[in-house]
Design a protein around this motif. Sequence first.
Motif, PDB file in Angstrom:
ATOM      1  N   ILE A 144       0.724  -1.247   0.117  1.00 58.67           N
ATOM      2  CA  ILE A 144      -0.119   0.079   0.003  1.00 58.67           C
ATOM      3  C   ILE A 144       0.680   1.306   0.052  1.00 58.67           C
ATOM      4  CG2 ILE A 144      -1.586   1.179   1.321  1.00 58.67           C
ATOM      5  CD1 ILE A 144      -2.955  -1.524   2.164  1.00 58.67           C
ATOM      6  N   SER A 145       1.928   1.366   0.812  1.00 57.64           N
ATOM      7  CA  SER A 145       2.851   2.566   0.839  1.00 57.64           C
ATOM      8  C   SER A 145       3.500   2.721  -0.441  1.00 57.64           C
ATOM      9  CB  SER A 145       3.742   2.397   2.029  1.00 57.64           C
ATOM     10  OG  SER A 145       4.730   1.227   1.771  1.00 57.64           O
ATOM     11  N   VAL A 146       3.973   1.485  -1.195  1.00 59.13           N
ATOM     12  CA  VAL A 146       4.538   1.676  -2.375  1.00 59.13           C
ATOM     13  C   VAL A 146       3.619   2.139  -3.206  1.00 59.13           C
ATOM     14  CG1 VAL A 146       5.527   0.222  -4.440  1.00 59.13           C
ATOM     15  CG2 VAL A 146       6.315  -0.248  -2.065  1.00 59.13           C
ATOM     16  N   ASP A 147       2.355   1.590  -3.468  1.00 66.52           N
ATOM     17  CA  ASP A 147       1.456   2.073  -4.396  1.00 66.52           C
ATOM     18  C   ASP A 147       1.016   3.641  -4.252  1.00 66.52           C
ATOM     19  OD1 ASP A 147      -0.569   1.842  -6.699  1.00 66.52           O
ATOM     20  OD2 ASP A 147      -1.996   1.985  -5.097  1.00 66.52           O
ATOM     21  N   LEU A 155       1.881   9.318  -5.902  1.00 63.62           N
ATOM     22  CA  LEU A 155       2.320  10.688  -5.741  1.00 63.62           C
ATOM     23  C   LEU A 155       3.128  11.167  -6.906  1.00 63.62           C
ATOM     24  CD1 LEU A 155       3.320  10.681  -1.770  1.00 63.62           C
ATOM     25  CD2 LEU A 155       1.508  12.146  -2.930  1.00 63.62           C
ATOM     26  N   MET A 156       4.143  10.169  -7.453  1.00 62.64           N
ATOM     27  CA  MET A 156       4.889  10.576  -8.357  1.00 62.64           C
ATOM     28  C   MET A 156       4.012  10.862  -9.664  1.00 62.64           C
ATOM     29  SD  MET A 156       7.453   8.588 -10.888  1.00 62.64           S
ATOM     30  CE  MET A 156       6.479   8.492 -11.946  1.00 62.64           C
ATOM     31  N   GLY A 157       2.913  10.114  -9.844  1.00 61.96           N
ATOM     32  CA  GLY A 157       2.183  10.601 -11.105  1.00 61.96           C
ATOM     33  C   GLY A 157       1.318  11.813 -10.619  1.00 61.96           C
ATOM     34  N   ARG A 158       0.957  12.016  -9.613  1.00 66.35           N
ATOM     35  CA  ARG A 158       0.464  13.448  -9.730  1.00 66.35           C
ATOM     36  C   ARG A 158       1.352  14.466  -9.586  1.00 66.35           C
ATOM     37  NH1 ARG A 158      -2.333  13.903  -3.894  1.00 66.35           N
ATOM     38  NH2 ARG A 158      -2.675  15.758  -4.648  1.00 66.35           N
ATOM     39  N   HIS A 179       9.524  11.850   2.377  1.00 67.05           N
ATOM     40  CA  HIS A 179       8.603  13.047   2.294  1.00 67.05           C
ATOM     41  C   HIS A 179       7.425  12.957   1.797  1.00 67.05           C
ATOM     42  CE1 HIS A 179      12.217  15.557   3.488  1.00 67.05           C
ATOM     43  NE2 HIS A 179      12.588  14.846   2.573  1.00 67.05           N
ATOM     44  N   GLN A 180       6.799  11.620   1.978  1.00 62.98           N
ATOM     45  CA  GLN A 180       5.422  11.268   1.630  1.00 62.98           C
ATOM     46  C   GLN A 180       4.404  12.043   1.863  1.00 62.98           C
ATOM     47  OE1 GLN A 180       7.314   8.736   2.640  1.00 62.98           O
ATOM     48  NE2 GLN A 180       8.391   8.368   0.623  1.00 62.98           N
ATOM     49  N   ASP A 181       4.175  12.517   3.008  1.00 63.54           N
ATOM     50  CA  ASP A 181       3.256  13.145   3.861  1.00 63.54           C
ATOM     51  C   ASP A 181       3.230  14.711   3.527  1.00 63.54           C
ATOM     52  OD1 ASP A 181       2.148  11.037   5.120  1.00 63.54           O
ATOM     53  OD2 ASP A 181       3.070  11.544   7.011  1.00 63.54           O
ATOM     54  N   GLU A 182       4.640  15.174   3.397  1.00 62.56           N
ATOM     55  CA  GLU A 182       4.716  16.509   2.882  1.00 62.56           C
ATOM     56  C   GLU A 182       4.334  16.582   1.515  1.00 62.56           C
ATOM     57  OE1 GLU A 182       8.685  18.180   4.402  1.00 62.56           O
ATOM     58  OE2 GLU A 182       8.817  16.124   4.767  1.00 62.56           O
ATOM     59  N   CYS A 183       4.670  15.700   0.660  1.00 58.10           N
ATOM     60  CA  CYS A 183       4.682  15.627  -0.579  1.00 58.10           C
ATOM     61  C   CYS A 183       3.010  15.752  -1.021  1.00 58.10           C
ATOM     62  CB  CYS A 183       5.162  14.333  -1.442  1.00 58.10           C
ATOM     63  SG  CYS A 183       5.010  14.664  -3.279  1.00 58.10           S
ATOM     64  N   ILE A 214       0.807  16.960   0.909  1.00 59.54           N
ATOM     65  CA  ILE A 214       0.083  18.323   1.295  1.00 59.54           C
ATOM     66  C   ILE A 214       0.527  19.139   0.270  1.00 59.54           C
ATOM     67  CG2 ILE A 214       0.281  20.094   2.831  1.00 59.54           C
ATOM     68  CD1 ILE A 214       0.575  17.537   5.029  1.00 59.54           C
ATOM     69  N   TRP A 215       1.770  19.115  -0.209  1.00 67.34           N
ATOM     70  CA  TRP A 215       2.182  20.084  -1.169  1.00 67.34           C
ATOM     71  C   TRP A 215       1.367  19.840  -2.416  1.00 67.34           C
ATOM     72  CZ3 TRP A 215       4.029  20.279  -6.156  1.00 67.34           C
ATOM     73  CH2 TRP A 215       4.955  21.298  -6.575  1.00 67.34           C
ATOM     74  N   LEU A 216       0.989  18.816  -2.806  1.00 68.03           N
ATOM     75  CA  LEU A 216       0.259  18.492  -4.070  1.00 68.03           C
ATOM     76  C   LEU A 216      -1.029  19.065  -3.861  1.00 68.03           C
ATOM     77  CD1 LEU A 216       1.657  15.025  -4.999  1.00 68.03           C
ATOM     78  CD2 LEU A 216       1.852  17.155  -6.326  1.00 68.03           C
ATOM     79  N   ASP A 217      -1.804  18.778  -3.063  1.00 66.75           N
ATOM     80  CA  ASP A 217      -3.078  19.450  -2.517  1.00 66.75           C
ATOM     81  C   ASP A 217      -3.073  20.787  -2.544  1.00 66.75           C
ATOM     82  OD1 ASP A 217      -4.067  16.964  -2.498  1.00 66.75           O
ATOM     83  OD2 ASP A 217      -3.909  16.691  -0.186  1.00 66.75           O
ATOM     84  N   GLU A 218      -1.912  21.617  -1.876  1.00 70.47           N
ATOM     85  CA  GLU A 218      -1.849  23.095  -1.606  1.00 70.47           C
ATOM     86  C   GLU A 218      -1.436  23.748  -2.846  1.00 70.47           C
ATOM     87  OE1 GLU A 218       0.211  23.620   1.849  1.00 70.47           O
ATOM     88  OE2 GLU A 218      -1.424  22.957   2.980  1.00 70.47           O
ATOM     89  N   ASN A 219      -0.715  23.258  -3.978  1.00 68.73           N
ATOM     90  CA  ASN A 219      -0.291  23.811  -5.085  1.00 68.73           C
ATOM     91  C   ASN A 219      -1.052  23.696  -6.322  1.00 68.73           C
ATOM     92  OD1 ASN A 219       2.433  25.348  -4.128  1.00 68.73           O
ATOM     93  ND2 ASN A 219       2.233  23.520  -3.123  1.00 68.73           N
TER      94      ASN A 219
END
Length: 89
Positions: free
Chosen positions: A8-11, A16-19, A52-56, A58-63
């Motif tokens: 699940i974490s790998v997926d 995240l990379m795709g986003r 940095h998955q959590d930060e990433c 959040i960053w994707l959601d906010e930008n």
Amino acid sequence: MSFLDYLISVDARTALMGRMMQKLGVDRQLKTVPDHEAVTSRAVDRCRSCGHQDECAIWLDENEQPNDPPDYCRNRDLIARLQHAAGLR
């Protein structure tokens, strides 16, 4: 961590990379580079090994329309090359 938790974490990291690629407008450009399957595989591996998955997320959601990925992004150089090739830089 169970094997299922690992998968699940790998997926989630792959998503995240795709986003990130899509948000920065280089997802289509990635598919046109020579040996794109190997390039994509290495990019996924870099993303999967990032802490940095959590930060990433959040960053994707906010930008909404960022010009660059965050400084901690392990695919930052690849994204810059793809943006240049796509004429976005």
